[in-house]
Design a protein around this motif. Structure first.
Motif, PDB file in Angstrom:
ATOM      1  N   LEU A 268      -1.402 -14.529 -46.519  1.00 16.10           N
ATOM      2  CA  LEU A 268      -1.990 -14.883 -47.808  1.00 16.10           C
ATOM      3  C   LEU A 268      -1.566 -13.872 -48.859  1.00 16.10           C
ATOM      4  O   LEU A 268      -1.427 -12.685 -48.558  1.00 16.10           O
ATOM      5  CB  LEU A 268      -3.514 -14.853 -47.720  1.00 16.10           C
ATOM      6  N   LYS A 269      -1.383 -14.345 -50.079  1.00 17.48           N
ATOM      7  CA  LYS A 269      -1.154 -13.426 -51.189  1.00 17.48           C
ATOM      8  C   LYS A 269      -2.516 -13.028 -51.727  1.00 17.48           C
ATOM      9  O   LYS A 269      -3.421 -13.862 -51.819  1.00 17.48           O
ATOM     10  CB  LYS A 269      -0.354 -14.120 -52.293  1.00 17.48           C
ATOM     11  N   LYS A 270      -2.643 -11.778 -52.057  1.00 14.28           N
ATOM     12  CA  LYS A 270      -3.932 -11.283 -52.543  1.00 14.28           C
ATOM     13  C   LYS A 270      -4.375 -12.031 -53.802  1.00 14.28           C
ATOM     14  O   LYS A 270      -5.551 -12.350 -53.954  1.00 14.28           O
ATOM     15  CB  LYS A 270      -3.858  -9.779 -52.815  1.00 14.28           C
ATOM     16  N   SER A 271      -3.431 -12.348 -54.686  1.00 19.04           N
ATOM     17  CA  SER A 271      -3.791 -13.060 -55.916  1.00 19.04           C
ATOM     18  C   SER A 271      -4.300 -14.474 -55.621  1.00 19.04           C
ATOM     19  O   SER A 271      -5.266 -14.933 -56.235  1.00 19.04           O
ATOM     20  CB  SER A 271      -2.594 -13.116 -56.868  1.00 19.04           C
ATOM     21  N   SER A 272      -3.668 -15.164 -54.673  1.00 16.58           N
ATOM     22  CA  SER A 272      -4.113 -16.514 -54.307  1.00 16.58           C
ATOM     23  C   SER A 272      -5.502 -16.480 -53.693  1.00 16.58           C
ATOM     24  O   SER A 272      -6.355 -17.314 -53.997  1.00 16.58           O
ATOM     25  CB  SER A 272      -3.154 -17.157 -53.300  1.00 16.58           C
ATOM     26  N   LEU A 273      -5.715 -15.522 -52.822  1.00 14.22           N
ATOM     27  CA  LEU A 273      -7.016 -15.379 -52.186  1.00 14.22           C
ATOM     28  C   LEU A 273      -8.081 -15.068 -53.232  1.00 14.22           C
ATOM     29  O   LEU A 273      -9.153 -15.680 -53.234  1.00 14.22           O
ATOM     30  CB  LEU A 273      -6.968 -14.278 -51.122  1.00 14.22           C
ATOM     31  N   SER A 274      -7.788 -14.160 -54.130  1.00 16.24           N
ATOM     32  CA  SER A 274      -8.753 -13.786 -55.172  1.00 16.24           C
ATOM     33  C   SER A 274      -9.102 -14.977 -56.052  1.00 16.24           C
ATOM     34  O   SER A 274     -10.272 -15.197 -56.380  1.00 16.24           O
ATOM     35  CB  SER A 274      -8.203 -12.653 -56.034  1.00 16.24           C
ATOM     36  N   GLN A 275      -8.105 -15.749 -56.446  1.00 17.83           N
ATOM     37  CA  GLN A 275      -8.339 -16.939 -57.278  1.00 17.83           C
ATOM     38  C   GLN A 275      -9.205 -17.963 -56.548  1.00 17.83           C
ATOM     39  O   GLN A 275     -10.127 -18.531 -57.120  1.00 17.83           O
ATOM     40  CB  GLN A 275      -7.011 -17.581 -57.699  1.00 17.83           C
ATOM     41  N   SER A 276      -8.887 -18.197 -55.282  1.00 11.97           N
ATOM     42  CA  SER A 276      -9.660 -19.165 -54.504  1.00 11.97           C
ATOM     43  C   SER A 276     -11.099 -18.702 -54.341  1.00 11.97           C
ATOM     44  O   SER A 276     -12.040 -19.488 -54.478  1.00 11.97           O
ATOM     45  CB  SER A 276      -9.030 -19.387 -53.128  1.00 11.97           C
ATOM     46  N   LEU A 277     -11.281 -17.427 -54.051  1.00 16.16           N
ATOM     47  CA  LEU A 277     -12.631 -16.886 -53.911  1.00 16.16           C
ATOM     48  C   LEU A 277     -13.404 -16.988 -55.225  1.00 16.16           C
ATOM     49  O   LEU A 277     -14.584 -17.336 -55.236  1.00 16.16           O
ATOM     50  CB  LEU A 277     -12.578 -15.428 -53.438  1.00 16.16           C
ATOM     51  N   ARG A 278     -12.738 -16.723 -56.327  1.00 16.58           N
ATOM     52  CA  ARG A 278     -13.380 -16.818 -57.643  1.00 16.58           C
ATOM     53  C   ARG A 278     -13.823 -18.251 -57.923  1.00 16.58           C
ATOM     54  O   ARG A 278     -14.950 -18.496 -58.351  1.00 16.58           O
ATOM     55  CB  ARG A 278     -12.416 -16.343 -58.728  1.00 16.58           C
ATOM     56  N   ARG A 279     -12.921 -19.221 -57.666  1.00 16.15           N
ATOM     57  CA  ARG A 279     -13.263 -20.637 -57.887  1.00 16.15           C
ATOM     58  C   ARG A 279     -14.447 -21.054 -57.014  1.00 16.15           C
ATOM     59  O   ARG A 279     -15.359 -21.746 -57.479  1.00 16.15           O
ATOM     60  CB  ARG A 279     -12.062 -21.529 -57.588  1.00 16.15           C
ATOM     61  N   LEU A 280     -14.436 -20.654 -55.764  1.00 14.53           N
ATOM     62  CA  LEU A 280     -15.523 -21.004 -54.855  1.00 14.53           C
ATOM     63  C   LEU A 280     -16.845 -20.378 -55.296  1.00 14.53           C
ATOM     64  O   LEU A 280     -17.904 -20.997 -55.204  1.00 14.53           O
ATOM     65  CB  LEU A 280     -15.182 -20.574 -53.423  1.00 14.53           C
TER      66      LEU A 280
END
Length: 172
Positions: free
Chosen positions: A43-55
């Motif tokens: 996982l890319k940290k930015s993708s994970l962070s964005q997904s976590l933020r949206r959730l």
């Protein structure tokens, strides 16, 4: 399926399986393969962070700070979302149609549009303008949603195996 959706599914799956729904972000990021069997790409940290933020913004996750760590926990809404995503991903059809019929007054147009949007999201297809059908086994979740937004007097939800020659209207 979109990449964001895959990451979202992964996060919900991992948190659902986690002890008490908690997972440390850094551990999850660097050990994705341990948390999600069969998930082989990093996982890319930015993708994970964005997904976590949206959730989190959708109310599916809550955060808790413990010492120098941020812990993510699945909320009740997040558990429900995970359950719905699992049901929608199933390909086995039990030969039963889920049918939603509604007659919502014009004065409640916005709520009617919300219902239609949710039905589309849950892979229902319009049979007529206010009759929607699906092969997915999510009757319980649809009923809960209809109760939650207060539409029970205008919406009928049932299952049937006795429907021949269904011609579904193309998506609008």
């Amino acid at each position: 399926m979109r990449k964001n959706s895959q990451t979202t599914d992964l996060i919900l799956e991992v948190l659902e399986a986690g002890v008490d729904g908690y997972v440390r972000l850094e551990d999850f990021l660097y050990n994705t393969h341990i948390y999600a069997k069969g998930y082989d790409r990093p996982l890319k940290k930015s993708s994970l962070s964005q997904s976590l933020r949206r959730l989190r913004l959708k109310g599916f996750l809550e955060t808790e700070k413990s010492q120098n760590q941020i812990l993510y926990k699945l909320t009740a809404a997040g558990r429900q979302e995970r359950e719905i995503r699992k049901l929608l991903a199933e390909d086995n059809w039990d030969k039963r149609w889920r049918i939603v019929i509604f007659d919502i007054p014009e004065s409640h147009r916005k709520v009617r549009n919300v219902l239609r949007s949710r039905l589309k999201l849950w892979q229902f297809k319009p049979l007529q303008k206010s009759v929607w059908v699906s092969k997915k086994s999510i009757t319980k979740q649809v009923r809960e949603f209809v109760n939650e937004i207060g539409l029970t007097k205008w919406v009928l939800i049932f299952e049937s195996s006795d429907l021949d020659n269904i011609h579904i209207i193309d998506d609008r």
